[in-house]
Design an enzyme around this catalytic site. Structure first.
Site, PDB file in Angstrom:
ATOM      1  N   TYR A 163       0.837  -1.190   0.000  1.00 14.11           N
ATOM      2  CA  TYR A 163       0.000   0.000   0.000  1.00 14.11           C
ATOM      3  C   TYR A 163       0.885   1.258   0.000  1.00 14.11           C
ATOM      4  CZ  TYR A 163      -3.234   3.499   1.855  1.00 14.11           C
ATOM      5  OH  TYR A 163      -3.976   4.636   2.050  1.00 14.11           O
ATOM      6  N   THR A 165       1.600   3.774   1.763  1.00 19.08           N
ATOM      7  CA  THR A 165       2.418   4.254   2.880  1.00 19.08           C
ATOM      8  C   THR A 165       3.487   3.259   3.318  1.00 19.08           C
ATOM      9  OG1 THR A 165       0.893   3.322   4.473  1.00 19.08           O
ATOM     10  CG2 THR A 165       0.513   5.613   3.819  1.00 19.08           C
ATOM     11  N   LYS A 166       3.514   2.053   2.756  1.00 24.36           N
ATOM     12  CA  LYS A 166       4.417   1.015   3.277  1.00 24.36           C
ATOM     13  C   LYS A 166       5.841   1.190   2.748  1.00 24.36           C
ATOM     14  CE  LYS A 166       0.646  -0.989   4.903  1.00 24.36           C
ATOM     15  NZ  LYS A 166      -0.050  -0.684   6.095  1.00 24.36           N
ATOM     16  N   ASN A 167       6.754   0.390   3.304  1.00 31.06           N
ATOM     17  CA  ASN A 167       8.176   0.611   3.003  1.00 31.06           C
ATOM     18  C   ASN A 167       8.532   0.341   1.544  1.00 31.06           C
ATOM     19  OD1 ASN A 167       8.241   1.222   5.671  1.00 31.06           O
ATOM     20  ND2 ASN A 167       9.950  -0.130   6.195  1.00 31.06           N
TER      21      ASN A 167
END
Ligand SMILES: *Cc1c(COP(=O)(O)O)cnc(C)c1O
Length: 373
Positions: A163, A165-167
């Site tokens: 998603y 916002t993930k790393n």
């Protein structure tokens, strides 16, 4: 864009292979099987379906998580059984898991909160003693490690999120890693309607009928996603180190600038999350006094510091409060963390000057409520 298969094609296969290899990096070991999905949320649902979870089954999980962990359990008709968390890390506490096992329990979903691996050896021992599966909600990173353990080492499935916002990210996307070939086969079918053969596997041969072998979903990763994700894999470990340096600098500056953060003995839930193993540092969350949390959020916002709350204890949100009926006071540590937590800016490019600015803004907020002593 110019290739024949834009979805479930060679980019997806290559990414699945490369993520499997990443998970066993620097080891002489066969990689887990990876199945790309369109999200972690759908991945969790597919895993529960693959383990034949059904109405009345109980799944033990944590209230310190995003909604989709609980939603997945509810969507397959099962009952989430929430247990409290460790006050140092916010991770699910194996002792509470052990106490919550009932004849209806089918599995455990630990969440590797902020990128710290949960106590997988203890959870595996409980699971083995009661014949339960473990699905690791590993949305907070592929790169975490603790005592030599990584996602998918001890869990039956580990589910990742890509998603926004993930790393690593493709806007949306996900993947499941498993060492169980039968479950992997089910997952492949379940992500693609329940069809026996994917289109790219039928191509180039004489026409073959496909069959519908089970009731599936539309939940696959696309080649566009996979093409965006593949070049990010080689950068993940370097970015983890950058995040760790930022976390260490944050901690030093917070303790040096705001007395509240230096005084760890003061409360059950400490102001700073204990740094555990090689965390992915997906989020940098701190615990401020509950009665001033929202004021501090507003003050930071006015200073143009982006914040988030990860997470308010999940059983306190309206739908789950009504549906699960877990009264406040039942899971006191998660509730306290949820009332006190603030996530500060955290990304590899964050500079020391920017951290200084955030810490000063937080110090100003503390001064305004005069809670430091
Ligand atoms: C982001 C997140 C999810 C959901 O991931 P999606 O890929 O957006 O479905 C699940 N669990 C946790 C803990 C998350 O942070």
């Amino acid at each position: 864009m110019k290739t024949l298969f834009l979805t479930l094609g060679p980019q997806v296969s290559a990414f699945e292979e490369e993520l499997g290899q990443f998970l066993v990096r620097y080891r002489q070991q066969a990689p887990p099987i990876v199945v790309g999905t369109n999200s972690c949320s759908m991945g969790l649902i597919l895993c529960l379906v693959a383990f034949d979870v059904t109405l009345g089954d109980e799944i033990i999980t944590t209230p310190m998580t995003f909604a989709s962990t609980i939603n997945a359990i509810l969507h397959v008709g099962a009952t989430p059984v929430l247990v409290d968390v460790d006050p140092e890390t916010g991770l699910i506490d194996p002792e509470y898991v052990r106490a919550a096992v009932s004849p209806k329990t089918r599995g455990i979903i630990p969440v590797h909160l902020y990128g710290q691996l949960a106590d997988m050896p203890a959870l595996r021992a409980i699971a083995d003693a009661h014949n339960l599966f473990i699905i690791e909600d590993s949305a907070h990173g592929i790169e975490m490690e603790w005592n030599g353990l990584r996602p998918s080492d001890l869990g039956d499935c580990a589910v990742f999120s890509f998603y926004a916002t993930k790393n690593i990210t493709s806007g949306d996307g996900g993947a499941i890693a498993t060492r169980n070939p039968m479950i992997a086969e089910r997952l492949r079918r379940l992500r693609n309607h329940g069809m026996s053969k994917e289109a790219s596997k039928r191509h180039g041969e004489l026409y073959q009928h496909w069959d519908l072998e089970t009731l599936g979903y539309k939940a696959n990763l696309t080649d566009l996603d996979a093409a965006l994700l593949r070049p990010q894999l080689p950068l993940v470990l370097e970015k983890r180190m950058a995040r760790q340096r930022i976390a260490e600098y944050y901690e030093a500056m917070l303790c040096a600038t705001i007395p509240f953060f230096a005084d760890h003995a003061r409360s059950r839930v400490s102001p700073l999350i204990a740094r555990r193993g090689q965390s992915t540092h997906h989020l940098f969350s701190v615990h401020v006094p509950a009665n001033h949390r929202d004021f501090i959020l507003n003050t930071l916002g006015k200073a143009c510091v982006g914040t988030a709350v990860n997470y308010r204890a999940i059983h306190t949100l309206t739908y789950l409060k009504n549906r699960l009926g877990i009264p406040r006071g039942t899971l006191p540590i998660a509730e306290e963390m949820g009332d006190r937590t603030i996530s500060l800016p955290m990304y590899p490019q964050l500079t020391r000057a920017e951290v200084d600015y955030v810490v000063q803004a937080l110090a100003d907020a503390f001064a305004a409520v005069a809670v430091h002593r």
